[in-house]
Design a protein around this motif. Sequence first.
Motif, PDB file in Angstrom:
ATOM      1  N   UNK A  97       0.853  -1.187   0.000  1.00 45.83           N
ATOM      2  CA  UNK A  97       0.000   0.000   0.000  1.00 45.83           C
ATOM      3  C   UNK A  97       0.887   1.236   0.000  1.00 45.83           C
ATOM      4  N   UNK A  98       0.483   2.269  -0.714  1.00 45.24           N
ATOM      5  CA  UNK A  98       1.313   3.471  -0.784  1.00 45.24           C
ATOM      6  C   UNK A  98       1.449   4.105   0.596  1.00 45.24           C
ATOM      7  N   UNK A  99       2.680   4.406   0.980  1.00 46.42           N
ATOM      8  CA  UNK A  99       2.962   4.975   2.297  1.00 46.42           C
ATOM      9  C   UNK A  99       2.667   6.477   2.325  1.00 46.42           C
ATOM     10  N   UNK A 100       2.493   7.010   3.540  1.00 47.50           N
ATOM     11  CA  UNK A 100       2.331   6.304   4.797  1.00 47.50           C
ATOM     12  C   UNK A 100       1.067   5.469   4.769  1.00 47.50           C
ATOM     13  N   UNK A 101       1.074   4.318   5.460  1.00 45.18           N
ATOM     14  CA  UNK A 101      -0.124   3.492   5.459  1.00 45.18           C
ATOM     15  C   UNK A 101      -0.288   2.763   6.782  1.00 45.18           C
ATOM     16  N   UNK A 102      -1.552   2.578   7.158  1.00 45.44           N
ATOM     17  CA  UNK A 102      -1.918   1.734   8.288  1.00 45.44           C
ATOM     18  C   UNK A 102      -3.109   0.896   7.854  1.00 45.44           C
ATOM     19  N   UNK A 103      -3.325  -0.203   8.564  1.00 43.12           N
ATOM     20  CA  UNK A 103      -4.400  -1.114   8.190  1.00 43.12           C
ATOM     21  C   UNK A 103      -5.062  -1.671   9.452  1.00 43.12           C
ATOM     22  N   UNK A 104      -6.391  -1.592   9.504  1.00 40.86           N
ATOM     23  CA  UNK A 104      -7.185  -2.205  10.563  1.00 40.86           C
ATOM     24  C   UNK A 104      -7.724  -3.534  10.023  1.00 40.86           C
ATOM     25  N   UNK A 105      -7.604  -4.600  10.799  1.00 44.68           N
ATOM     26  CA  UNK A 105      -8.020  -5.937  10.362  1.00 44.68           C
ATOM     27  C   UNK A 105      -8.865  -6.578  11.458  1.00 44.68           C
ATOM     28  N   UNK A 106      -9.936  -7.260  11.029  1.00 46.35           N
ATOM     29  CA  UNK A 106     -10.774  -7.996  11.983  1.00 46.35           C
ATOM     30  C   UNK A 106     -11.227  -9.304  11.337  1.00 46.35           C
ATOM     31  N   UNK A 107     -10.914 -10.401  11.979  1.00 43.45           N
ATOM     32  CA  UNK A 107     -11.336 -11.726  11.510  1.00 43.45           C
ATOM     33  C   UNK A 107     -10.932 -11.992  10.057  1.00 43.45           C
ATOM     34  N   UNK A 150     -23.912   3.861  20.649  1.00 38.06           N
ATOM     35  CA  UNK A 150     -23.989   2.578  21.345  1.00 38.06           C
ATOM     36  C   UNK A 150     -23.521   1.436  20.454  1.00 38.06           C
ATOM     37  N   UNK A 151     -23.880   1.507  19.180  1.00 41.07           N
ATOM     38  CA  UNK A 151     -23.448   0.462  18.250  1.00 41.07           C
ATOM     39  C   UNK A 151     -21.945   0.525  18.016  1.00 41.07           C
ATOM     40  N   UNK A 152     -21.409   1.719  17.806  1.00 39.12           N
ATOM     41  CA  UNK A 152     -19.971   1.857  17.568  1.00 39.12           C
ATOM     42  C   UNK A 152     -19.166   1.398  18.778  1.00 39.12           C
ATOM     43  N   UNK A 153     -19.694   1.619  19.970  1.00 43.23           N
ATOM     44  CA  UNK A 153     -18.988   1.197  21.182  1.00 43.23           C
ATOM     45  C   UNK A 153     -18.869  -0.321  21.291  1.00 43.23           C
ATOM     46  N   UNK A 154     -19.663  -1.043  20.520  1.00 46.58           N
ATOM     47  CA  UNK A 154     -19.612  -2.504  20.559  1.00 46.58           C
ATOM     48  C   UNK A 154     -18.485  -3.072  19.699  1.00 46.58           C
ATOM     49  N   UNK A 155     -17.877  -2.238  18.855  1.00 46.06           N
ATOM     50  CA  UNK A 155     -16.808  -2.716  17.991  1.00 46.06           C
ATOM     51  C   UNK A 155     -15.563  -3.026  18.824  1.00 46.06           C
ATOM     52  N   UNK A 156     -15.016  -4.217  18.664  1.00 45.59           N
ATOM     53  CA  UNK A 156     -13.822  -4.619  19.405  1.00 45.59           C
ATOM     54  C   UNK A 156     -13.081  -5.683  18.604  1.00 45.59           C
ATOM     55  N   UNK A 157     -11.960  -6.126  19.147  1.00 43.78           N
ATOM     56  CA  UNK A 157     -11.213  -7.212  18.524  1.00 43.78           C
ATOM     57  C   UNK A 157     -10.554  -6.850  17.217  1.00 43.78           C
ATOM     58  N   UNK A 171       2.093   9.088  20.518  1.00 44.82           N
ATOM     59  CA  UNK A 171       1.063   8.258  21.130  1.00 44.82           C
ATOM     60  C   UNK A 171      -0.340   8.607  20.651  1.00 44.82           C
ATOM     61  N   UNK A 172      -0.496   9.715  19.888  1.00 43.86           N
ATOM     62  CA  UNK A 172      -1.834  10.058  19.399  1.00 43.86           C
ATOM     63  C   UNK A 172      -2.387   8.976  18.478  1.00 43.86           C
ATOM     64  N   UNK A 173      -1.517   8.259  17.770  1.00 44.70           N
ATOM     65  CA  UNK A 173      -1.981   7.146  16.947  1.00 44.70           C
ATOM     66  C   UNK A 173      -2.676   6.085  17.796  1.00 44.70           C
ATOM     67  N   UNK A 174      -2.126   5.808  18.957  1.00 49.10           N
ATOM     68  CA  UNK A 174      -2.721   4.822  19.859  1.00 49.10           C
ATOM     69  C   UNK A 174      -4.059   5.320  20.381  1.00 49.10           C
ATOM     70  N   UNK A 175      -4.123   6.579  20.773  1.00 42.07           N
ATOM     71  CA  UNK A 175      -5.366   7.120  21.321  1.00 42.07           C
ATOM     72  C   UNK A 175      -6.478   7.097  20.279  1.00 42.07           C
ATOM     73  N   UNK A 176      -6.153   7.440  19.048  1.00 42.16           N
ATOM     74  CA  UNK A 176      -7.170   7.410  17.998  1.00 42.16           C
ATOM     75  C   UNK A 176      -7.549   5.970  17.665  1.00 42.16           C
ATOM     76  N   UNK A 177      -6.571   5.073  17.585  1.00 43.72           N
ATOM     77  CA  UNK A 177      -6.870   3.677  17.261  1.00 43.72           C
ATOM     78  C   UNK A 177      -7.815   3.064  18.289  1.00 43.72           C
ATOM     79  N   UNK A 178      -7.677   3.488  19.542  1.00 40.71           N
ATOM     80  CA  UNK A 178      -8.540   2.951  20.602  1.00 40.71           C
ATOM     81  C   UNK A 178     -10.006   3.262  20.343  1.00 40.71           C
ATOM     82  N   UNK A 179     -10.293   4.342  19.633  1.00 40.71           N
ATOM     83  CA  UNK A 179     -11.677   4.713  19.333  1.00 40.71           C
ATOM     84  C   UNK A 179     -12.345   3.717  18.394  1.00 40.71           C
ATOM     85  N   UNK A 180     -11.543   2.934  17.684  1.00 41.31           N
ATOM     86  CA  UNK A 180     -12.079   2.062  16.641  1.00 41.31           C
ATOM     87  C   UNK A 180     -11.939   0.583  16.985  1.00 41.31           C
ATOM     88  N   UNK A 181     -11.917   0.280  18.278  1.00 41.39           N
ATOM     89  CA  UNK A 181     -11.930  -1.106  18.725  1.00 41.39           C
ATOM     90  C   UNK A 181     -10.615  -1.835  18.624  1.00 41.39           C
TER      91      UNK A 181
END
Length: 393
Positions: free
Chosen positions: A226-236, A327-334, A346-356
Amino acid sequence: MELRYGLNPQQQPAGAVPVETGPGSGAGPLRVLNGAPSYINLLDALGGWQLVREAAGALGRPAAASFKHVSPAGAALAGPVEADTAARYGLGSAAPGPLTSAYIRARDADPRSSYGDLAAVSHPVDDELAALLGGLVCDGIVAPGYTPGAVAALSRKRRGRFLVLEADPGYVPPPTDTREEYGLRLTQARDDVAIGYDLLTDVVCGDLPRAAADDLLLGLVVVRHTQSNSVCYVRDGVTVGIGAGQQSRVDCTRLAGRKTHTWWMRRHPAVRAMEFDSAVRRQDRVNWQVRCAEGDLTPYEVEALREVLVGPPPSAVLLPDGGERKAWLDRLSGVAFASDGALPFEDNVEHAARYGVRWIAEPGGSIRSGRVARACERQGMTLVRTGLRLFRH
């Protein structure tokens, strides 16, 4: 190989010439079975093939990717397909085969971006996947092989212009990458470090179950292509949010995070229950579901939505600050999170925490790596340092 045009139609002529890397290498990494590729088609095909080949090799499951403009819109491993997703793609009640499931999961990760994609799959295309592609707006596919029926079916798509490319799994690329840009020839050693579980042994804090390690490995393969800078969220085994090509890493984190929330909101019962007029096309339905999931429709869009729905819009989830939506968004985890470069703040960590996000993999080595680790501990996240940067430009 003569190409239709370069990056833009005015850039003609354009072509591609195989690089000799040893005996028998003259044919190059892929061949055209149908259609006429453009410059971008080939870039997407080469990037997509490398991604799915590497993902399938690292994780031992069929993999698929949906490529657009030299980065993946989505990627996934074979796995279960939700019933409403299967129905949206015109599948019956029977579970799709592994390769078809991988591509559906990859395309459905960000179906708006995947419109007009180039598909890439790690295993030979069968008749089932060919039939699925026949009903989708997709420009082409790259795979290591095809059944005779699949080639014939795909060759009829787009009035015979559908691009069918066959990758050579045995092709060995040259040890040096060469690129010419504005009169300069740049060379570098090819990045051939294998992505595997040995990259995930430096667990700074938290625990790392096998399923999370699998998701982190898929994320690392994806950001590598993926073209940088890049991050990826993965679930299951599915990329639920990819942030690509941003100058600031935290902007990538936030962009991919918003896509992750959109992916999750599309699974809200009210969004899933939206019933459209029979005249509304599949992609228009997809786009409306995405816009409802994003929750920021304009007044014009709200009125336009009323015209295409049978029944009222799902008002409970349209408001960006509505209680039901939160309420629905708060259920996202894993969720697992992979970064192609070190997290500088550390702002990357704080923002990532918002998305499970529960697990993070990044190279480490930043002067603030200690603060990043403490932020992960504060958020109850697992942090893994890979020691491997994966920039792609």
